[in-house]
Motif scaffolding. Sequence first.
Motif, PDB file in Angstrom:
ATOM      1  N   HIS A   1      44.826  61.789  47.050  1.00 31.66           N
ATOM      2  CA  HIS A   1      43.766  62.151  46.118  1.00 31.66           C
ATOM      3  C   HIS A   1      43.033  60.932  45.561  1.00 31.66           C
ATOM      4  O   HIS A   1      41.801  60.888  45.532  1.00 31.66           O
ATOM      5  N   ALA A   2      43.795  59.933  45.095  1.00 32.30           N
ATOM      6  CA  ALA A   2      43.183  58.788  44.419  1.00 32.30           C
ATOM      7  C   ALA A   2      44.083  57.576  44.572  1.00 32.30           C
ATOM      8  O   ALA A   2      45.198  57.658  45.098  1.00 32.30           O
ATOM      9  N   ARG A   3      43.574  56.460  44.060  1.00 35.37           N
ATOM     10  CA  ARG A   3      44.300  55.197  44.144  1.00 35.37           C
ATOM     11  C   ARG A   3      44.069  54.427  42.844  1.00 35.37           C
ATOM     12  O   ARG A   3      42.947  54.365  42.336  1.00 35.37           O
ATOM     13  N   LEU A   4      45.131  53.830  42.315  1.00 40.02           N
ATOM     14  CA  LEU A   4      45.035  52.987  41.126  1.00 40.02           C
ATOM     15  C   LEU A   4      45.532  51.599  41.514  1.00 40.02           C
ATOM     16  O   LEU A   4      46.698  51.437  41.861  1.00 40.02           O
ATOM     17  N   ARG A   5      44.615  50.632  41.461  1.00 42.71           N
ATOM     18  CA  ARG A   5      44.920  49.293  41.969  1.00 42.71           C
ATOM     19  C   ARG A   5      44.902  48.274  40.834  1.00 42.71           C
ATOM     20  O   ARG A   5      43.995  48.274  39.994  1.00 42.71           O
ATOM     21  N   GLN A   6      45.904  47.412  40.829  1.00 40.42           N
ATOM     22  CA  GLN A   6      45.972  46.301  39.885  1.00 40.42           C
ATOM     23  C   GLN A   6      45.583  45.023  40.614  1.00 40.42           C
ATOM     24  O   GLN A   6      46.160  44.681  41.645  1.00 40.42           O
ATOM     25  N   THR A   7      44.611  44.310  40.076  1.00 37.37           N
ATOM     26  CA  THR A   7      44.127  43.094  40.717  1.00 37.37           C
ATOM     27  C   THR A   7      44.964  41.898  40.284  1.00 37.37           C
ATOM     28  O   THR A   7      45.801  41.986  39.375  1.00 37.37           O
ATOM     29  N   ASP A   8      44.698  40.763  40.921  1.00 38.12           N
ATOM     30  CA  ASP A   8      45.410  39.537  40.573  1.00 38.12           C
ATOM     31  C   ASP A   8      45.047  39.057  39.169  1.00 38.12           C
ATOM     32  O   ASP A   8      45.817  38.308  38.557  1.00 38.12           O
ATOM     33  N   SER A   9      43.886  39.498  38.660  1.00 36.38           N
ATOM     34  CA  SER A   9      43.486  39.121  37.297  1.00 36.38           C
ATOM     35  C   SER A   9      43.952  40.158  36.274  1.00 36.38           C
ATOM     36  O   SER A   9      43.450  40.195  35.150  1.00 36.38           O
ATOM     37  N   ASN A  10      44.900  41.019  36.679  1.00 33.71           N
ATOM     38  CA  ASN A  10      45.505  42.008  35.779  1.00 33.71           C
ATOM     39  C   ASN A  10      44.485  43.016  35.258  1.00 33.71           C
ATOM     40  O   ASN A  10      44.553  43.442  34.106  1.00 33.71           O
ATOM     41  N   GLU A  11      43.559  43.405  36.114  1.00 32.65           N
ATOM     42  CA  GLU A  11      42.674  44.522  35.827  1.00 32.65           C
ATOM     43  C   GLU A  11      43.115  45.718  36.661  1.00 32.65           C
ATOM     44  O   GLU A  11      43.695  45.561  37.745  1.00 32.65           O
ATOM     45  N   PHE A  12      42.833  46.925  36.155  1.00 32.53           N
ATOM     46  CA  PHE A  12      43.216  48.159  36.831  1.00 32.53           C
ATOM     47  C   PHE A  12      41.949  48.916  37.208  1.00 32.53           C
ATOM     48  O   PHE A  12      41.089  49.156  36.351  1.00 32.53           O
TER      49      PHE A  12
END
Length: 210
Positions: free
Chosen positions: A80-91
């Motif tokens: 359905h969806a995806r929640l990604r955390q970046t290397d700069s700690n953003e979601f």
Amino acid sequence: MGHPARAGTEKEAADQAVAPQPVAPQPAPDDGRHVPVLERLAPDGGVLGQTRLTLRDTLIGRDPEYATLVIDDATVARLHARLRQTDSNEFWLYDEGSETGTFLNHDRLGLAPRRVQHGDHIQFGRIAYRFALYLLEDLPPEPEAAVSPLPDVPDENSPSTDEPDGEQPTLPPNEEKKGEDPHDTNTPRPTTRGRPVAGVDHHSTQPERL
């Protein structure tokens, strides 16, 4: 008379002084001390449970073959969806082409992802969550399922007895076992008119006669 060029320069400087400055986005407070959590919400807004996000890329869907966060609901797609955390700690929240939609603060996502911050409301189909970042010491405890004690099931192989535990049944004095060898011919045997009494080993000795 003033100089027109000079007047224009002063006006531009005044406009720049009052122009609003863009606000830099605040980084998510996940610096190793915070834990990202999705809190499952009831229709009345209460929290039904929580899921700690331990992966950089959390896949949300109904099918466990595709999703790492499985939601068993007909309005949720297999992926359905995806929640990604970046290397700069953003979601960042992505919709994976679901028919029922992915919503962030009640706005449906399009093709482009949107950034998620603490306290945001996220909805997959009709299933609602709240995204939160907690300090580890402030993390709410996970709800514990109530465990009902199992009833005692008697062992079919163990003999049943009505006597209280730890007590042995007492026989009358004339029937008390004295530890003699049951095949000892010197042990008196009860008889009735030369016929063996029921319960006595008829093959161990000959019945006594009166």
